[in-house]
Design a protein around this motif. Structure first.
Motif, PDB file in Angstrom:
ATOM      1  N   LEU A 179      16.280  62.945  31.484  1.00 43.07           N
ATOM      2  CA  LEU A 179      15.781  62.056  32.534  1.00 43.07           C
ATOM      3  C   LEU A 179      14.365  62.448  32.958  1.00 43.07           C
ATOM      4  O   LEU A 179      13.501  61.579  33.158  1.00 43.07           O
ATOM      5  CB  LEU A 179      16.723  62.095  33.741  1.00 43.07           C
ATOM      6  N   ALA A 180      14.112  63.752  33.097  1.00 39.28           N
ATOM      7  CA  ALA A 180      12.769  64.205  33.457  1.00 39.28           C
ATOM      8  C   ALA A 180      11.756  63.830  32.376  1.00 39.28           C
ATOM      9  O   ALA A 180      10.646  63.365  32.684  1.00 39.28           O
ATOM     10  CB  ALA A 180      12.773  65.719  33.688  1.00 39.28           C
TER      11      ALA A 180
ATOM     12  N   ILE B 299      11.055  60.077  32.578  1.00 37.79           N
ATOM     13  CA  ILE B 299      10.146  59.738  33.681  1.00 37.79           C
ATOM     14  C   ILE B 299       8.701  59.988  33.281  1.00 37.79           C
ATOM     15  O   ILE B 299       7.810  59.150  33.512  1.00 37.79           O
ATOM     16  CB  ILE B 299      10.526  60.545  34.934  1.00 37.79           C
ATOM     17  N   CYS B 300       8.447  61.137  32.643  1.00 43.80           N
ATOM     18  CA  CYS B 300       7.080  61.448  32.194  1.00 43.80           C
ATOM     19  C   CYS B 300       6.609  60.446  31.146  1.00 43.80           C
ATOM     20  O   CYS B 300       5.458  59.977  31.184  1.00 43.80           O
ATOM     21  CB  CYS B 300       7.026  62.869  31.634  1.00 43.80           C
TER      22      CYS B 300
ATOM     23  N   ALA C   7       5.843  57.030  32.743  1.00 42.47           N
ATOM     24  CA  ALA C   7       4.617  57.090  33.534  1.00 42.47           C
ATOM     25  C   ALA C   7       3.386  57.061  32.626  1.00 42.47           C
ATOM     26  O   ALA C   7       2.402  56.362  32.920  1.00 42.47           O
ATOM     27  CB  ALA C   7       4.613  58.341  34.403  1.00 42.47           C
TER      28      ALA C   7
ATOM     29  N   TYR D 223      -0.497  56.292  37.352  1.00 45.25           N
ATOM     30  CA  TYR D 223       0.911  56.610  37.610  1.00 45.25           C
ATOM     31  C   TYR D 223       1.265  58.056  37.273  1.00 45.25           C
ATOM     32  O   TYR D 223       2.172  58.618  37.865  1.00 45.25           O
ATOM     33  CB  TYR D 223       1.819  55.672  36.799  1.00 45.25           C
TER      34      TYR D 223
ATOM     35  N   SER E 158       4.427  65.852  39.795  1.00 42.58           N
ATOM     36  CA  SER E 158       4.434  65.788  38.332  1.00 42.58           C
ATOM     37  C   SER E 158       4.674  67.159  37.712  1.00 42.58           C
ATOM     38  O   SER E 158       5.378  67.278  36.706  1.00 42.58           O
ATOM     39  CB  SER E 158       3.116  65.199  37.820  1.00 42.58           C
TER      40      SER E 158
ATOM     41  N   VAL F  59       8.424  67.823  37.860  1.00 41.85           N
ATOM     42  CA  VAL F  59       9.158  67.073  36.826  1.00 41.85           C
ATOM     43  C   VAL F  59       8.919  67.686  35.449  1.00 41.85           C
ATOM     44  O   VAL F  59       9.842  67.807  34.630  1.00 41.85           O
ATOM     45  CB  VAL F  59       8.747  65.589  36.850  1.00 41.85           C
TER      46      VAL F  59
END
Length: 227
Positions: free
Chosen positions: A67-68, A71-72, A75, A95, A102, A105
């Motif tokens: 999931l991390a 997200i990166c 973005a 973003y 950041s 994450v």
């Protein structure tokens, strides 16, 4: 209390072991050597059960890391689309910018290359570990345009935080290479077709890229305020 097969094994074998304390053998075909062998099997079963119980959170840790990483990736993809739509080919960081959130994450996403204790002996284990280093190189390159949008104190604090993470990664990867956690993996497709995956060479290449990108980031910290 949960019942485990090893407990049942000990429940059967320990009375037999107590019986052998008074008799040299229980029957002609069941001696003390047989009992010791079976007790050793009980110990191995107990070890496997403990290992399985301890490794249960690995599935959720993997989802957490995925999931991390997602997200990166999303973005960075959003910044890419924003750059094309704005006709800014230098892809401004709208973003995915370098900040405390950041970095947090990224720390989660980089758990695999930082982890020193987990055994990862197979091809599918080592590929994500080395691939995470390449992913880190990509993220560091995407951070470059965001450096000019910060004031001096924020820029210095964020780059120091990222530098600590990168240096920790490089040191941990070197330890894993020296201890054999990351190594070249050989596997056979057939009796005559063998494939060698040079994970160690890939790790060295990615570490060199990480170090080079870190030098560029630190150099930018000194040049951007003056510019």
């Amino acid at each position: 209390m949960d019942f485990y097969p090893s407990q049942g094994c000990y429940g059967i074998m320990q009375p037999l072991e107590n019986e052998l304390q008074y008799h040299s053998h229980i029957s002609a075909n069941f001696t003390s050597e047989n009992v010791r062998y079976l007790l050793n099997y009980c110990s191995q079963a107990s070890y496997v059960e403990d290992e399985n119980r301890i490794s249960k959170p690995i599935f959720w840790i993997g989802i957490y890391i995925a999931l991390a990483s997602l997200i990166c990736t999303l973005a960075m993809a959003a910044d890419l689309l924003h750059g094309f739509r704005s006709r800014k080919i230098w892809f401004p960081c709208k973003y995915f910018t370098l900040n405390a959130a950041s970095i947090t994450v990224i720390t989660v996403a980089m758990k695999l290359p930082v982890d020193l204790s987990s055994l990862m002996p197979f091809y599918l284990d080592q590929a994500p570990k080395v691939g995470s280093i390449a992913f880190m190189c990509t993220m560091m390159a995407n951070f470059m345009p965001s450096l000019a949008s910060m004031d001096n104190k924020t820029l210095l604090a964020n780059v120091i935080g990222l530098a600590i993470l990168v240096i920790t990664m490089i040191v941990n990867i070197c330890i894993q290479i020296s201890t054999g956690v990351i190594e070249n993996y050989n596997f056979s497709l057939s009796s005559t077709n063998h494939i060698v995956t040079n994970f160690m060479i890939l790790a060295y290449i990615y570490m060199a890229l990480l170090f080079w990108l870190l030098v560029v980031l630190i150099s930018s910290v000194f040049n951007i305020p003056a510019s």
